[in-house]
Structures are given as structure tokens and as C-alpha cells.
Design an enzyme around this catalytic site. Structure first.
Site, mmCIF file in Angstrom:
data_model
loop_
_atom_site.group_PDB
_atom_site.id
_atom_site.type_symbol
_atom_site.label_atom_id
_atom_site.label_comp_id
_atom_site.label_asym_id
_atom_site.label_seq_id
_atom_site.Cartn_x
_atom_site.Cartn_y
_atom_site.Cartn_z
ATOM 1 C CD GLU A 285 -2.858 -1.049 2.439
ATOM 2 O OE1 GLU A 285 -2.237 -1.270 3.501
ATOM 3 O OE2 GLU A 285 -4.078 -0.906 2.389
ATOM 4 C CE1 TYR A 286 7.260 3.817 1.384
ATOM 5 C CE2 TYR A 286 5.869 5.155 2.796
ATOM 6 C CZ TYR A 286 7.056 4.968 2.134
ATOM 7 O OH TYR A 286 8.031 5.927 2.211
ATOM 8 C CB SER B 210 22.729 34.027 10.682
ATOM 9 O OG SER B 210 23.819 34.066 9.815
ATOM 10 C CG LEU B 211 20.146 39.016 11.918
ATOM 11 C CD1 LEU B 211 19.264 39.449 13.079
ATOM 12 C CD2 LEU B 211 20.022 40.001 10.761
ATOM 13 C CD GLU C 39 11.506 43.533 13.901
ATOM 14 O OE1 GLU C 39 10.641 44.333 13.520
ATOM 15 O OE2 GLU C 39 11.708 42.427 13.369
ATOM 16 C CE LYS D 258 19.539 37.570 17.058
ATOM 17 N NZ LYS D 258 19.467 36.297 17.768
ATOM 18 C CG ASP E 38 17.017 33.287 23.109
ATOM 19 O OD1 ASP E 38 17.378 32.666 22.092
ATOM 20 O OD2 ASP E 38 17.559 33.158 24.217
ATOM 21 N NE ARG F 222 18.970 30.808 10.160
ATOM 22 C CZ ARG F 222 20.228 30.463 10.362
ATOM 23 N NH1 ARG F 222 20.506 29.449 11.137
ATOM 24 N NH2 ARG F 222 21.194 31.137 9.788
ATOM 25 C CE1 TYR G 254 12.710 37.104 11.954
ATOM 26 C CE2 TYR G 254 11.699 36.821 14.114
ATOM 27 C CZ TYR G 254 12.562 36.377 13.119
ATOM 28 O OH TYR G 254 13.273 35.225 13.300
ATOM 29 C CE LYS H 230 14.596 42.739 11.087
ATOM 30 N NZ LYS H 230 13.366 41.955 11.057
ATOM 31 C CE LYS I 9 22.958 38.056 19.471
ATOM 32 N NZ LYS I 9 23.842 36.995 19.843
ATOM 33 C CB CYS J 20 49.976 16.343 22.530
ATOM 34 S SG CYS J 20 48.310 15.737 22.228
ATOM 35 C CB CYS K 216 49.678 11.759 20.654
ATOM 36 S SG CYS K 216 50.333 13.325 20.070
ATOM 37 C CB CYS L 99 49.126 18.245 19.414
ATOM 38 S SG CYS L 99 49.689 16.630 18.883
ATOM 39 C CB CYS M 158 47.775 13.611 17.549
ATOM 40 S SG CYS M 158 46.814 14.052 19.003
#
Ligand code: IVH
Length: 698
Positions: free
Chosen positions: A48-49, A95-96, A129, A131, A133, A152, A242, A306, A330, A424, A427, A442, A448
Site C-alpha cells: 500500500e505504501y 543569520s545576522l 525590534e 531579537k 530568543d 531554519r 518579522y 534593519k 546583543k 600533547c 599523544c 600538538c 595524534c
């Protein structure tokens, strides 16, 4: 489920019917995929699928222009790995860039004025405006009807969360919008959970012994991305609109007007939005909203500014993944005090030795933090951080928590300065610190284990090959057993199906999923391929630039090898002139390709894969497509950056120096040696006006 007995013959379908049916089939097939792969509870038989998929394929074959982004035919493997279908955004979700100070804001406004060549008297209106979160979402409407919602994702491809968004209240996401609505309209915004709803949700979760969420943003994401949409329906999620993606025709003249239209259509826009026209205005609003922040019922982490005029936004365009016309200012990070128990040193993919502060766990901005980075030796010395100290840590957005200072009054009397290891810790190879560098590295390279394993982990990580089901622990085990030493070996795991299925903690189902993921991911876009190699300095946006510039894996490989062998090649010259790429990137690329073992591993890998070329934008109608142009002297009608951006968008290459390969030199007043060289070489010299006429195509 569709009633297969009453299907209309495909030749009798109108395009409208076909479109409706494809949409229904896509949703239905997606639902069965989830039932089968994620919930292990199929509701229909395999045949059926298959019939549903067959019908979808047949309609698509008859109406190829109706193939949907979330079409099952495009979704091979995606559901196996994620549970949600993938949606390729009609316009990328960007993104900004960030601003942290008044100076950054002033620089932002200045750069816009310079780019647009505005004189001081001309007003530059900025729409500001909060931002939010939360998590960004795009909502697609066709002829006023809600048809698709997507997260996104990586900005190019997101997850199809249509069914989840369908459970939203109409006051948040109207399902039908009326009035003067563009035929195609993508409304974008932020989904979030109110702080009060978040507290109530966590209280309920705790009562039930279920998982509590670290903060409202995680709660919103966790509630939206539910395969069982009845869970989403129970959660109170909200939306501020927005921005927008694809829109048929003109939306508005300014950002503010666009928001007005959103409101008329029934979307909620943020009530604190305001238009500002100077740094002073902006800083006053920043202070005002900053003070109101704690009292708001939703989390905000800054203010977004903006350029209000949309024609100016259009001219300003983008630099890699962020618009030139917007920036996020920010708010300062949240801080907390705790004890630094131990300093350990981590070895990164590129060998960098990073000191890490292991802390008594503490909550900062709603998230429990147990470790914080100390960056490097200089930073430890600057802070004079020692084991046993009481320290102040801070966390801003998604960044790794940092130690900001030591509370000296609380220092134990017997403390001693931290000694940075000379070898390191993984290693034992010597640690080296190159001139001008802050990090110790290192020197072990491929010997390593930590470097090799970290490179392999990066290779399969979400933003790279995104091979789900192959976690860090598996990579470590496969590596240590000698099964996976190089990236190409990961794809050779296909030859070890039986052995993997028999491993402890695996079984047939996990092995099947891994095989499906390996097959699905063996076709990969060029930029992801480049990024996945984990070469120092090559992050996602640089990888995208490189992919766009070179177009195919073969061209990139060959050019890089040439660049690594020949000093002063034009390839290098052209490379360092690409936006944001400089000598550091060119140097690491040359160093990478100079190593025979790297080229060998790369070729081995390429042989296992289908690497998709970058689709070159259709510039066939452009008179300057494929031409190389050099701008010199002062341009009068536009800035140098705008000239460069517009030439590139028309398919031209912009170079910094004149050679035989240059097609045009556009010379403004004050042009000097480059114009002269053009004359000597017989390259066409144009004035700015002639150039504009040429690209206008008349
Ligand atoms: S505008 C082309 N406005 O911030 C830029 N973004 O760091 C479109 N965000 O992914 C974004 N509030 O999720 C814009 N008022 C706001 C926002 C906002 C939150 C998020 C958005 C974006 C991220 C960029």
C-alpha cells in the site's frame, strides 16, 4: 489515507487537482515514514505504501513543474535520519551579524551610508525590534492558504514541520489569510514560549517524571519538533512575524509597512518595534528595552536594526550568510559565580590545545554549566586562574561559557599557578606555538589520535556530512579498531554491514539506518564537502564562498594543488580577493594540499562520492557573465562594494589586478596604474557610465 479505488486517471487531472493531490500524498507518505521508521508502528502494508509513492511519482512525471520541495521523491534517506522531511527554502534563511557596543552600531550605520553613498542630509530610517530568543520559522501561503512550515535548519534546507504548525491557534498562525494577498507569500518569524508557560510546562513535566527543559527556547524547539503532533498541540507556542521569504510581487516599500500588512493578515508583530534615525535614537531604545527586558514575558537577547527602505535593502544585499542591511545588537551576557575544580587540556581537530575549566555545576541564564573554556595560555595568565579558585563565568546565547574573572579574595592560600603542558596530553608529541599565534598545538598531526578522531567526528557532524547514527563514541571505537582511519573509510563501512549489525548496542535496525544514511549522504553539495574536511580556518561560510567560486570539486582540487606548488599563481591572487578570504585561508589551503597524504585521502574520498556542483545563478541573459572585471579609481554612482556585489550577481568575476585575462577595467577619476596597464595589455577600458550602460543590457 487516500482511497486507491477512486483515483482519477492522471491524464484527467487538472494541474490544480494534481497539486492538491501531491500535497496530500507528500503529507501522507511523510506520516507513514514516521510511523514506520521512527515509531516502529506502520499503519499500512508495504505494497500500500509503494502504491502511494508510485502514484506520487506518476503525477510528478506528468506535471514536473509541480514537484514540491517536500516531495517524497526528494526525500530519500531524510526521514530515516531525522524523522522530518526536508524543505529547501525558496530564499535562504539568513543569520545576522552582531553589534555589542555603541561604536559597532555607529560603524553599521556608517557602512550603510558609505555603501549607498548617502550624504549627511539624507535620512536613514532604521526599523528596530527586539531579537526574540526562540527558533525561526518560515510559513508558506499559496493563494492565501497556509501550505507549509519549515524550520531554519542550516539556512538552505530546513525541516518540514507543517503538521506541527497546523496545531497552532489561528491567532498565532492564521491558516487562511484574506484581502489583498500575494499568490505566493512566505511569512517568517520566531516561535517562542512565554516564560510563564515555560514554568508551568516544566512543573507539569517534573510531576510526571518527564524531562524538564533548560530554558524557554529549548522548550519551544522541543515542543515544535515533535513527531507526535498531539504533543505540539498541548504546548502553548507563539509567533512574532518579522521577515519574509519568497513573495509574489511587491510586499511593501518599507519594513514597517510590511509589518503593517502582516498585522492586517492576522499575524502578531512585536509591539516594541520602533523606527529610529540616529545612533542616539537607537541607543535610547536599546537602553529602554534593556530595562524592560526582565519584565517581559518572553526572552529577548538583543535588538535587531534593519534599514527600513526595502529598495535600499535590495541594493545592500548580503555578505555570505548575513544581510548588509541588518544587524543584531546583543544584550550583555548573564553571569554567575562558582568554583573552578580542575583545569584540563583538550586537543582539537587542528591540534590546538585548549584549556578547559571544570566547574562545580551552576545555572547561568537557565542552563546548567559544568565546564567553561579558558581559551589559551595567555588567557589563563591574564586571569591568573588556578585550580580551587572561585570564578565568575558568563554565557551569551549559544556560545561556550567563559571564565571572565577570578574572585581573588576567595583564593585558597595554598594555590599555585597553572602550568601549561609542554606536550600533547593525548599523544605526547611536542606542543608548539607558532609566531603570532595564541594557541599551543600538538605537533603530532596524523599520529595524534585526538586530532584524527576529532577530524572524523567533525566530518560526520550535522553541518558537515550529517551522518546520523554515527556518534562520537562510535567513531572512537571504529577508529581504535582500525576500521575507520580516514573519511573515505566511513563510506566503506557499507562493506561491513554484518559485522556492524552484530556489534554490541547496534543490531539490524541501527545498522540499516547507518547504511541508509551512508547511501543518502554519499551525494553531497560541494560546500558541505569542503567544510567537512575540517581544514583550519575553513568554516561554513568560507566553504560556501569557495564552492561558489570554484563550482566543482575537481576544479577546486586541481586549482588548490596548483596553488600549493606554484608561488605567485593567479589562482592565489583571485582566491585572496574573494570576500572575507585572505592570506590565512590561502596559506592553510596551500599547506593542506602540499601534503601528499592529504591529497591521497581526498582523492580516495572523492571516488566514493557524488559531489554536486554549485548551481551557477542563471546569468545567461547577462552581458557580463563569465567576464573578469577590475574596478579602479573613484566610482561616483555607487560604492566599490556595491559595484563588486552587483557585478558578481550578474555572473562576472571581480578581480583586484589587471592581467591578460581581464575583460574590462572600469576606471573612475583618479585611476592610475591599473588603467595604464589595461591600455598596455589592450584590455577594454570603460567609464563608470559605460559600465552601467553595459550591464543594463541596452
Ligand atoms: S531578521 C535576514 N528579526 O535571529 C535576517 N531575526 O541571528 C532575517 N531573530 O535566524 C532575520 N528576532 O531567528 C530578525 N526581530 C527579528 C528577530 C530575528 C529573532 C532571529 C532569527 C534569525 C536570527 C539571526
Amino acid at each position: 489515507m487516500s482511497d486507491t479505488t477512486s483515483l482519477v486517471a492522471i491524464k484527467d487531472l487538472t494541474p490544480f487537482d494534481a497539486d492538491d493531490e501531491l500535497r496530500a500524498l507528500a503529507a501522507e507518505i511523510a506520516r507513514h515514514d514516521v510511523a514506520y521508521h521512527q515509531n516502529d508502528a506502520p499503519e499500512i502494508t508495504d505494497s500500500e505504501y509503494d502504491a502511494l509513492r508510485g502514484r506520487s511519482d506518476a503525477i510528478e512525471a506528468a506535471f514536473p513543474y509541480l514537484v514540491r520541495d517536500d516531495s517524497p521523491s526528494k526525500r530519500v534517506g531524510a526521514v530515516v535520519s531525522g524523522g522530518f522531511g526536508k524543505v529547501t527554502h525558496a530564499r535562504p534563511m539568513l543569520s545576522l551579524g552582531n553589534a555589542f557596543s555603541e561604536q559597532d552600531v555607529a560603524d553599521f550605520l556608517d557602512s550603510i551610508r558609505r555603501f549607498l553613498r548617502l550624504d549627511e542630509t539624507e535620512e536613514l530610517a532604521i526599523a528596530a525590534e527586539p531579537k526574540i530568543d526562540g527558533l525561526s520559522i518560515t510559513l508558506r501561503y499559496e493563494n492565501g492558504k497556509f501550505v507549509q512550515a519549515a524550520t531554519r535548519g542550516d539556512g538552505t534546507t530546513g525541516e518540514n514541520v507543517t503538521k506541527n504548525v497546523l496545531t497552532f491557534d489561528d491567532t498565532q498562525v492564521p491558516k487562511v489569510i484574506a484581502g489583498d494577498v500575494p499568490a505566493v507569500l512566505e511569512v517568517r518569524g520566531e516561535i517562542f514560549m512565554n516564560k510563564s508557560d515555560f514554568a508551568a510546562l516544566n512543573a507539569r513535566q517534573e510531576e510526571r517524571g518527564a524531562k524538564v527543559f533548560a530554558n524557554p527556547r529549548n522548550a519551544a524547539a522541543g515542543s515544535l519538533r515533535q513527531l507526535d503532533t498531539s504533543v505540539t498541540a498541548e504546548r502553548s507556542l507563539q509567533l512574532f512575524a518579522y521577515a519574509w521569504g519568497e513573495v509574489d510581487g511587491d510586499l511593501a516599500g518599507t519594513h514597517t509597512e510590511a509589518l503593517e500588512r502582516f498585522k492586517q493578515w492576522g499575524f502578531v508583530t512585536n509591539p516594541l518595534a520602533r523606527v529610529c534615525s540616529s545612533v542616539k535614537d537607537i541607543m535610547a531604545l536599546y537602553a529602554e528595552i534593556g530595562e524592560a527586558r526582565a519584565g517581559l514575558d518572553y526572552d529577548i537577547d538583543g535588538i535587531v536594526y534593519k534599514v527600513n527602505r526595502l529598495d535600499w535593502q535590495q541594493r545592500l544585499g548580503f555578505v555570505s550568510r548575513a544581510p548588509r542591511w541588518a544587524i543584531a545588537h546583543k544584550f550583555p551576557a548573564e553571569k554567575a559565580q562558582t568554583t573552578l575544580r580542575e583545569i584540563t587540556v583538550q586537543v582539537g581537530r587542528t591540534g590546538s590545545l585548549t584549556p578547559v575549566a571544570n566547574l562545580d555545576p551552576i545555572t547561568v541564564g537557565g542552563v546548567v554549566v559544568g565546564r567553561a573554556t579558558l581559551h589559551n595560555q595567555d588567557e589563563i595568565e591574564r586571569l591568573d586562574a588556578r585550580e580551587g579558585d572561585t570564578v565568575i563565568i558568563q554565557r551569551a546565547g549559544d556560545v561556550i561559557p567563559q571564565v571572565v574573572s577570578v574572585v581573588m579574595d576567595k583564593r585558597p592560600t595554598d594555590s599555585t599557578p597553572f602550568e601549561f603542558p609542554k606536550t600533547c596530553p593525548e599523544c605526547g608529541s611536542h606542543a608548539v606555538r607558532e609566531k603570532g599565534e595564541v594557541a599551543w598545538r600538538c605537533s603530532g598531526g596524523l599520529v595524534c589520535r585526538a586530532q584524527v578522531v576529532e577530524t572524523l567526528k567533525h566530518f560526520v557532524s550535522r553541518d558537515a556530512f550529517d551522518i546520523e547514527g554515527l556518534g562520537g563514541k562510535h567513531i572512537e571505537a571504529f577508529h581504535d579498531e582500525g576500521l575507520v582511519k580516514t573519511p573515505a573509510d566511513i563510506f566503506r563501512l557499507k562493506d561491513h554491514y554484518d559485522a556492524i549489525a552484530k556489534r554490541e548496542g547496534w543490531g539490524k535496525k541501527s545498522a540499516d539506518n547507518l547504511m541508509a544514511a551512508l547511501i543518502a549522504r554519499s551525494t553531497i553539495p560541494l560546500d558541505k564537502f569542503i567544510y567537512a574536511l575540517g581544514i583550519r580556518h575553513i568554516g561554513q561560510s568560507t566553504a560556501k564562498l569557495l564552492a561558489r567560486h570554484y563550482g566543482s570539486a575537481q576544479v577546486w582540487r586541481d586549482d588548490m594543488i596548483e596553488m600549493s606548488r606554484i608561488i605567485g599563481t593567479e589562482i592565489r591572487q583571485n582566491l585572496v580577493e574573494l570576500d572575507t578570504i585572505g592570506d590565512a585561508v590561502a596559506d592553510t589551503l596551500a599547506a593542506f594540499f602540499r601534503e601528499a597524504h592529504n591529497v591521497e585521502a581526498l582523492d580516495d574520498l572523492i571516488a566514493q562520492l557524488t559531489i554536486e556542483d554549485v548551481a551557477v545563478p542563471d546569468t545567461s541573459a547577462s552581458p557580463v557573465a563569465g567576464k573578469t572585471v577590475v574596478f579602479t579609481g573613484t566610482l561616483e554612482q555607487m560604492s566599490r562594494s556595491e559595484a563588486k556585489a552587483s557585478a558578481e550577481s550578474l555572473g562576472a568575476k571581480v578581480a583586484g589586478s589587471v592581467s591578460k585575462k581581464t575583460d574590462y577595467v572600469v576606471a573612475g577619476p583618479g585611476a592610475g596604474s591599473k588603467a595604464k596597464k589595461a591600455e598596455e595589455l589592450g584590455v577594454t577600458l570603460l567609464s563608470e557610465a559605460e559600465w552601467l550602460e553595459l550591464i543594463a543590457g541596452d
